[in-house]
Every structure is written in C-alpha cells, then in structure tokens.
Design a protein around this motif. Sequence first.
Motif, PDB file in Angstrom:
ATOM      1  N   TYR A  41       0.821  -1.204   0.000  1.00 36.59           N
ATOM      2  CA  TYR A  41       0.000   0.000   0.000  1.00 36.59           C
ATOM      3  C   TYR A  41       0.861   1.263   0.000  1.00 36.59           C
ATOM      4  O   TYR A  41       0.368   2.352  -0.296  1.00 36.59           O
ATOM      5  CB  TYR A  41      -0.941   0.002   1.202  1.00 36.59           C
ATOM      6  CG  TYR A  41      -1.941  -1.151   1.181  1.00 36.59           C
ATOM      7  CD1 TYR A  41      -2.633  -1.471   0.023  1.00 36.59           C
ATOM      8  CD2 TYR A  41      -2.174  -1.916   2.316  1.00 36.59           C
ATOM      9  CE1 TYR A  41      -3.533  -2.529  -0.008  1.00 36.59           C
ATOM     10  CE2 TYR A  41      -3.075  -2.974   2.300  1.00 36.59           C
ATOM     11  CZ  TYR A  41      -3.753  -3.282   1.132  1.00 36.59           C
ATOM     12  OH  TYR A  41      -4.637  -4.333   1.114  1.00 36.59           O
ATOM     13  N   SER A  75      -1.182  -0.819  -8.641  1.00 42.04           N
ATOM     14  CA  SER A  75      -2.396  -0.093  -8.986  1.00 42.04           C
ATOM     15  C   SER A  75      -2.339   0.250 -10.467  1.00 42.04           C
ATOM     16  O   SER A  75      -1.328   0.011 -11.133  1.00 42.04           O
ATOM     17  CB  SER A  75      -2.526   1.189  -8.149  1.00 42.04           C
ATOM     18  OG  SER A  75      -3.772   1.825  -8.382  1.00 42.04           O
ATOM     19  N   ILE A  79      -0.448   5.723  -5.999  1.00 43.34           N
ATOM     20  CA  ILE A  79      -0.875   5.100  -4.744  1.00 43.34           C
ATOM     21  C   ILE A  79      -0.852   6.144  -3.624  1.00 43.34           C
ATOM     22  O   ILE A  79      -0.506   7.305  -3.853  1.00 43.34           O
ATOM     23  CB  ILE A  79      -0.006   3.868  -4.405  1.00 43.34           C
ATOM     24  CG1 ILE A  79       1.478   4.242  -4.326  1.00 43.34           C
ATOM     25  CG2 ILE A  79      -0.233   2.758  -5.425  1.00 43.34           C
ATOM     26  CD1 ILE A  79       2.391   3.086  -3.893  1.00 43.34           C
ATOM     27  N   MET A  80      -1.212   5.739  -2.421  1.00 46.04           N
ATOM     28  CA  MET A  80      -1.367   6.691  -1.314  1.00 46.04           C
ATOM     29  C   MET A  80      -0.178   7.625  -1.089  1.00 46.04           C
ATOM     30  O   MET A  80      -0.373   8.839  -0.933  1.00 46.04           O
ATOM     31  CB  MET A  80      -1.692   5.955  -0.007  1.00 46.04           C
ATOM     32  CG  MET A  80      -3.120   5.515   0.112  1.00 46.04           C
ATOM     33  SD  MET A  80      -3.507   4.901   1.787  1.00 46.04           S
ATOM     34  CE  MET A  80      -2.566   3.376   1.797  1.00 46.04           C
ATOM     35  N   TYR A 338      -7.471   5.199  -4.075  1.00 46.58           N
ATOM     36  CA  TYR A 338      -6.350   5.691  -3.267  1.00 46.58           C
ATOM     37  C   TYR A 338      -6.407   7.209  -3.122  1.00 46.58           C
ATOM     38  O   TYR A 338      -6.067   7.751  -2.072  1.00 46.58           O
ATOM     39  CB  TYR A 338      -5.023   5.275  -3.887  1.00 46.58           C
ATOM     40  CG  TYR A 338      -4.639   3.832  -3.625  1.00 46.58           C
ATOM     41  CD1 TYR A 338      -4.710   3.290  -2.346  1.00 46.58           C
ATOM     42  CD2 TYR A 338      -4.188   3.021  -4.657  1.00 46.58           C
ATOM     43  CE1 TYR A 338      -4.357   1.977  -2.102  1.00 46.58           C
ATOM     44  CE2 TYR A 338      -3.827   1.694  -4.422  1.00 46.58           C
ATOM     45  CZ  TYR A 338      -3.915   1.179  -3.150  1.00 46.58           C
ATOM     46  OH  TYR A 338      -3.568  -0.121  -2.907  1.00 46.58           O
ATOM     47  N   SER A 342      -6.626   9.111   0.451  1.00 46.29           N
ATOM     48  CA  SER A 342      -5.560  10.048   0.820  1.00 46.29           C
ATOM     49  C   SER A 342      -6.121  11.420   1.159  1.00 46.29           C
ATOM     50  O   SER A 342      -5.677  12.066   2.123  1.00 46.29           O
ATOM     51  CB  SER A 342      -4.547  10.157  -0.324  1.00 46.29           C
ATOM     52  OG  SER A 342      -3.976   8.901  -0.613  1.00 46.29           O
TER      53      SER A 342
END
Length: 354
Positions: A41, A75, A79-80, A338, A342
């Motif tokens: 993640y 992804s 991503i985050m 995501y 976030s």
Amino acid sequence: MANMYALALKIWLVGVCITWCGLRECEASSVPAVLFFGDSYGDPGNNDFISTMIRSNFPPYGKNFPGQKPTGRFSDGKIMPDYIVVGLGIKELLPAYLDPNITHQDLLTGVSFSSSGSGLDNLTAITLAVIPVWQQIKYLEDYRTRISALIGQENATILLNRALSFISIGTNDFIANYFLQINRRLEYNVAQFQDFLVKIYSNYIEDLYKIDLRKIAIINVPPLGSLPLERTISSVTNGDSVKDMNDAAMGFNSKLESMISGLKTKLPGLQIVYLDYYALVKDFITSPKQYGFTVATKSCCGTGTYEFGIACNYLTAACTNDSDYVFFDSIHLTQKAYSIISQHFLRHGIKDLL
C-alpha cells in the motif's frame, strides 16, 4: 557542498510552510519530508530492485500512471504516498528508496522503504522473499547517514523530527501467512497472533523513535475477507472466511488503537495518529455509488476474482473503465480509490501531526 545543502534545507523548512494543504483543509505546517514503511500500500517500486516474484512492474499495472508506465506500484496509477506528498505540497511522487536514480532532492523530501508483500512477522517476508521490517529500519539508518552527509547531522535530526512517517503493514501477515499457512496457526489462535503482531509493531515504532522520527501515522488493515481474492477463496472452499478474516482485521485494528495510546505516554514528544483505512474500504464496498464506483466486489484485472501480481499481466485483459472500480487487482485499489482515501486522511488525522 554540505553547507549548500544546509542552506537549502533551512530555506526549504521555511518555504514549505503550507497555509492550506491538500484541498485547502489543513492548518499551517512545516513538513520537509514524507517517509513510508510497510507493504504494497506504500511501495512505489522497491521490489523492482530485489529478487522476488512479488512485483507489478509490467502491464496492465501503471496503465493510468504518467506516461502509462508500470513502476512497481500495485495499482493502475498512483498510490497513497503519491497523493499524500502532493496534498502536503512537497512533490508529485514519493520515490522508492532502492531506486538507484533517486536524487539528493528526493532524499531530502522523502522516500518510501515499503516492500510489497512484507509483514510484521518475519515469516511473512521470508515466505514471499521481500524486505522485512527490520531491514526497512536498516535502510532508515542508511538514509539518515546519507542525508547527514548532505546537510549535516544536526539538520538531519531536524528533518527527521519534522518529517511525517507512515506505516501500513499487517495485511500480509493474515492473508499470506496466518490464514494461508499452517505454521502460525499451530502456535497461536487468532487473538494470540494479533497480540504477537502488535508487540512487534510496538517495538518497530520504538525503533523508529530511536532514529528521531517523532510524527507517525499508523494506517490500519482493510476488511481482509472482503478483498476480491479472499471472497473467491471463501466461495471455492464453501467456508466462512469472509467473516473470520474481517473479524481478525477488526480485532487487530482495535489492538493497534490501544497500542497507540500506550506509546503516547511511553515515548516523550511522540505525535502518533491512527488512520482508519478499514472503514473507508468497507464504505467503498457497501456504498460504492456514494464515491462514484459501480463495481466494488470484483477487480479491474482479468476475471476480477483472483488476479494480482504476476497473475495480472499483459496477457490478462484489464477493464477500460478503471475509475468505476474500487479494486484494480484482487488485493489492491485503483488510483481513484487511493486518491479518495488520501484526501480523507489529509483532512482527518494527518492534520493533527502538522
């Protein structure tokens, strides 16, 4: 050279004061860098540089990333960590620490040490041949040495004190270890395994604290049984693993919250917050239309039931309407999901560290 970077850092620490962060939601802050630890993640591609099969540096991963480039992020795009550094006004992407092309500026503004497939239990990382948490600590120590060489030891300490550090870990300990293999189930029941992991987690945070990290955000684990992969396994085995795994995740997350309360009193000067990833993912699944999703129980890649990693590849058909999906592969989210998570974290939780 050192003096030049010392001056640059001082300018950065003043100039990075953000009047409104993210969507103009956060209070004024001074965040010189973001650091990420844990699993996929938060991994922008560290696994590209180690010998492991837990990779995503091939299509269709990255199909919506700038330049349509697969980078090792699990992804379709960002991503985050990427959305968080943008929201804090620091930079566009958070790079992988092991990337040989990272620059001095990359180091001074933050990197990710995360490794896809990693877990708190060393057995998890060994099984998947990825970077264990203790090695991520070693990389942080190396990182400190490198930035000290650039800006001096005193300024390096200031940077680490003010950096925001994120930890996302625990998912693989359950889905790739406890519920998949027999070893730990012979040693522990679920509650005991949770306690075992939380003890490691607590020690991990204390190790980060010893290396001068003072602002830490803990991202909890998602509803594990609701991941498309686990739904598929449950349907094939005719078991009740969806409920069992979600209960295990909730129990673990509850113990994380208690751990955080204890650490606040134990470690002077530590600022630590709990970010509820579980609740958001669950809400995506139960109320997808509220967030603009139409597919919440299957993933974009392949059949949407089991494909992830090497099973989600250029031979696997991927959906064209990624933004309609919560999940890109059978474990990981789309960049749209995501992004929403976030932005929520920037408004609720991260601002308490600023």
